[in-house]
Design a protein around this motif. Structure first.
Motif, PDB file in Angstrom:
ATOM      1  N   GLY A 189       0.793  -1.216   0.000  1.00  0.00           N
ATOM      2  CA  GLY A 189       0.000   0.000   0.000  1.00  0.00           C
ATOM      3  C   GLY A 189       0.831   1.274   0.000  1.00  0.00           C
ATOM      4  O   GLY A 189       0.333   2.340  -0.349  1.00  0.00           O
ATOM      5  N   LEU A 190       2.095   1.165   0.382  1.00  0.00           N
ATOM      6  CA  LEU A 190       2.992   2.313   0.392  1.00  0.00           C
ATOM      7  C   LEU A 190       3.681   2.543  -0.947  1.00  0.00           C
ATOM      8  O   LEU A 190       4.360   3.553  -1.131  1.00  0.00           O
ATOM      9  CB  LEU A 190       4.062   2.134   1.478  1.00  0.00           C
ATOM     10  N   LEU A 191       3.516   1.605  -1.859  1.00  0.00           N
ATOM     11  CA  LEU A 191       4.234   1.649  -3.139  1.00  0.00           C
ATOM     12  C   LEU A 191       3.339   2.143  -4.259  1.00  0.00           C
ATOM     13  O   LEU A 191       2.117   1.960  -4.230  1.00  0.00           O
ATOM     14  CB  LEU A 191       4.741   0.248  -3.488  1.00  0.00           C
ATOM     15  N   PRO A 192       3.953   2.753  -5.285  1.00  0.00           N
ATOM     16  CA  PRO A 192       3.158   3.128  -6.456  1.00  0.00           C
ATOM     17  C   PRO A 192       2.705   1.870  -7.198  1.00  0.00           C
ATOM     18  O   PRO A 192       3.331   0.812  -7.094  1.00  0.00           O
ATOM     19  CB  PRO A 192       4.140   3.941  -7.304  1.00  0.00           C
ATOM     20  N   LEU A 193       1.605   2.007  -7.913  1.00  0.00           N
ATOM     21  CA  LEU A 193       1.135   0.877  -8.712  1.00  0.00           C
ATOM     22  C   LEU A 193       2.190   0.513  -9.743  1.00  0.00           C
ATOM     23  O   LEU A 193       2.830   1.394 -10.325  1.00  0.00           O
ATOM     24  CB  LEU A 193      -0.169   1.231  -9.417  1.00  0.00           C
ATOM     25  N   PRO A 194       2.389  -0.774  -9.978  1.00  0.00           N
ATOM     26  CA  PRO A 194       3.399  -1.172 -10.971  1.00  0.00           C
ATOM     27  C   PRO A 194       2.952  -0.845 -12.384  1.00  0.00           C
ATOM     28  O   PRO A 194       1.763  -0.842 -12.688  1.00  0.00           O
ATOM     29  CB  PRO A 194       3.512  -2.684 -10.755  1.00  0.00           C
ATOM     30  N   THR A 195       3.929  -0.561 -13.215  1.00  0.00           N
ATOM     31  CA  THR A 195       3.645  -0.294 -14.623  1.00  0.00           C
ATOM     32  C   THR A 195       3.941  -1.510 -15.488  1.00  0.00           C
ATOM     33  O   THR A 195       3.691  -1.489 -16.683  1.00  0.00           O
ATOM     34  CB  THR A 195       4.473   0.901 -15.126  1.00  0.00           C
ATOM     35  N   SER A 196       4.497  -2.534 -14.889  1.00  0.00           N
ATOM     36  CA  SER A 196       4.805  -3.775 -15.606  1.00  0.00           C
ATOM     37  C   SER A 196       4.722  -4.915 -14.602  1.00  0.00           C
ATOM     38  O   SER A 196       4.360  -4.716 -13.453  1.00  0.00           O
ATOM     39  CB  SER A 196       6.206  -3.706 -16.221  1.00  0.00           C
ATOM     40  N   GLY A 197       5.119  -6.086 -15.036  1.00  0.00           N
ATOM     41  CA  GLY A 197       5.090  -7.253 -14.168  1.00  0.00           C
ATOM     42  C   GLY A 197       3.830  -8.059 -14.378  1.00  0.00           C
ATOM     43  O   GLY A 197       2.872  -7.607 -14.999  1.00  0.00           O
ATOM     44  N   GLU A 198       3.857  -9.260 -13.877  1.00  0.00           N
ATOM     45  CA  GLU A 198       2.727 -10.162 -14.010  1.00  0.00           C
ATOM     46  C   GLU A 198       2.496 -10.839 -12.677  1.00  0.00           C
ATOM     47  O   GLU A 198       3.441 -11.302 -12.038  1.00  0.00           O
ATOM     48  CB  GLU A 198       3.013 -11.233 -15.059  1.00  0.00           C
ATOM     49  N   PRO A 199       1.241 -10.906 -12.234  1.00  0.00           N
ATOM     50  CA  PRO A 199       0.969 -11.589 -10.979  1.00  0.00           C
ATOM     51  C   PRO A 199       1.447 -13.038 -11.053  1.00  0.00           C
ATOM     52  O   PRO A 199       1.345 -13.686 -12.089  1.00  0.00           O
ATOM     53  CB  PRO A 199      -0.549 -11.524 -10.843  1.00  0.00           C
ATOM     54  N   VAL A 200       1.971 -13.500  -9.952  1.00  0.00           N
ATOM     55  CA  VAL A 200       2.463 -14.868  -9.883  1.00  0.00           C
ATOM     56  C   VAL A 200       1.586 -15.611  -8.884  1.00  0.00           C
ATOM     57  O   VAL A 200       1.469 -15.193  -7.733  1.00  0.00           O
ATOM     58  CB  VAL A 200       3.937 -14.897  -9.412  1.00  0.00           C
ATOM     59  N   ALA A 201       0.945 -16.668  -9.333  1.00  0.00           N
ATOM     60  CA  ALA A 201       0.064 -17.431  -8.459  1.00  0.00           C
ATOM     61  C   ALA A 201       0.880 -18.420  -7.633  1.00  0.00           C
ATOM     62  O   ALA A 201       1.715 -19.144  -8.179  1.00  0.00           O
ATOM     63  CB  ALA A 201      -0.973 -18.169  -9.284  1.00  0.00           C
ATOM     64  N   PRO A 202       0.646 -18.429  -6.331  1.00  0.00           N
ATOM     65  CA  PRO A 202       1.390 -19.382  -5.507  1.00  0.00           C
ATOM     66  C   PRO A 202       0.849 -20.790  -5.668  1.00  0.00           C
ATOM     67  O   PRO A 202      -0.326 -20.991  -5.951  1.00  0.00           O
ATOM     68  CB  PRO A 202       1.142 -18.872  -4.087  1.00  0.00           C
ATOM     69  N   SER A 203       1.723 -21.740  -5.511  1.00  0.00           N
ATOM     70  CA  SER A 203       1.298 -23.125  -5.441  1.00  0.00           C
ATOM     71  C   SER A 203       1.486 -23.545  -3.988  1.00  0.00           C
ATOM     72  O   SER A 203       2.007 -22.787  -3.178  1.00  0.00           O
ATOM     73  CB  SER A 203       2.128 -23.994  -6.389  1.00  0.00           C
ATOM     74  N   THR A 204       1.075 -24.723  -3.668  1.00  0.00           N
ATOM     75  CA  THR A 204       1.236 -25.199  -2.307  1.00  0.00           C
ATOM     76  C   THR A 204       2.720 -25.436  -2.050  1.00  0.00           C
ATOM     77  O   THR A 204       3.370 -26.183  -2.786  1.00  0.00           O
ATOM     78  CB  THR A 204       0.446 -26.496  -2.091  1.00  0.00           C
ATOM     79  N   PRO A 205       3.271 -24.767  -1.026  1.00  0.00           N
ATOM     80  CA  PRO A 205       4.694 -24.951  -0.748  1.00  0.00           C
ATOM     81  C   PRO A 205       4.971 -26.334  -0.169  1.00  0.00           C
ATOM     82  O   PRO A 205       4.065 -26.991   0.355  1.00  0.00           O
ATOM     83  CB  PRO A 205       4.996 -23.851   0.278  1.00  0.00           C
ATOM     84  N   ALA A 206       6.207 -26.744  -0.287  1.00  0.00           N
ATOM     85  CA  ALA A 206       6.622 -28.019   0.301  1.00  0.00           C
ATOM     86  C   ALA A 206       6.336 -27.994   1.801  1.00  0.00           C
ATOM     87  O   ALA A 206       6.257 -26.924   2.403  1.00  0.00           O
ATOM     88  CB  ALA A 206       8.107 -28.250   0.039  1.00  0.00           C
ATOM     89  N   PRO A 207       6.206 -29.151   2.408  1.00  0.00           N
ATOM     90  CA  PRO A 207       5.889 -29.207   3.838  1.00  0.00           C
ATOM     91  C   PRO A 207       7.008 -28.643   4.716  1.00  0.00           C
ATOM     92  O   PRO A 207       8.168 -28.574   4.300  1.00  0.00           O
ATOM     93  CB  PRO A 207       5.695 -30.689   4.129  1.00  0.00           C
ATOM     94  N   GLY A 208       6.617 -28.281   5.913  1.00  0.00           N
ATOM     95  CA  GLY A 208       7.579 -27.829   6.909  1.00  0.00           C
ATOM     96  C   GLY A 208       8.101 -26.427   6.657  1.00  0.00           C
ATOM     97  O   GLY A 208       7.745 -25.764   5.689  1.00  0.00           O
ATOM     98  N   ALA A 209       8.977 -26.015   7.560  1.00  0.00           N
ATOM     99  CA  ALA A 209       9.563 -24.672   7.492  1.00  0.00           C
ATOM    100  C   ALA A 209      10.356 -24.479   6.198  1.00  0.00           C
ATOM    101  O   ALA A 209      10.370 -23.380   5.637  1.00  0.00           O
ATOM    102  CB  ALA A 209      10.439 -24.435   8.706  1.00  0.00           C
TER     103      ALA A 209
END
Length: 134
Positions: free
Chosen positions: A62-82
């Motif tokens: 919220g403190l940053l200007p809106l990006p003029t480029s880039g593409e959203p990256v969808a997360p996948s389920t991370p590997a188990p554990g820390a």
């Protein structure tokens, strides 16, 4: 999310083009927010730490200007554990470093906002490492 996509995001944070670096920052913050939202109530996760990490990412974004480029990256389920969340914590630490670097370089963005976003990103990284401590 593949490991190569995480590496690509990491390398985009080093861009010499400030707008490209800020777009990568935005993408990382968005990615981790969505990831934390998805895993908050998973078994073995500390719900409070997941919510703290997501909140800090959203506040930083919220403190940053809106990006003029880039593409959203969808997360996948991370590997188990820390270890499964370690790459995301690393990206948040890199975001903090990038924002600190950019706070001295960008003239049209308030450096105080960038420094505050860097602090929030570092806090989100710390919370992310505590989501799955066991």
């Amino acid at each position: 999310m593949s490991a190569s996509a995480l590496v690509d995001l990491d390398s985009r944070l080093d861009s010499g083009d400030a707008s490209a670096a800020l777009a990568a920052v935005w993408d990382v913050l968005d990615l981790v927010t969505e990831l934390c939202d998805r895993i908050t109530f998973d078994e073995g996760c500390d719900e409070l730490q997941a919510m703290i990490a997501a909140q800090k990412c959203m506040e930083a974004r919220g403190l940053l200007p809106l990006p003029t480029s880039g593409e959203p990256v969808a997360p996948s389920t991370p590997a188990p554990g820390a270890a499964g969340l370690a790459p995301y914590a690393h990206l948040l630490e890199r975001v903090s470093e990038t924002l600190t670097r950019l706070s001295a370089d960008i003239l049209d963005v308030d450096p105080t906002s960038l420094r505050r976003a860097a602090e929030l990103s570092a806090g989100a990284a710390a919370a992310t490492t505590r989501i799955r401590e066991a």
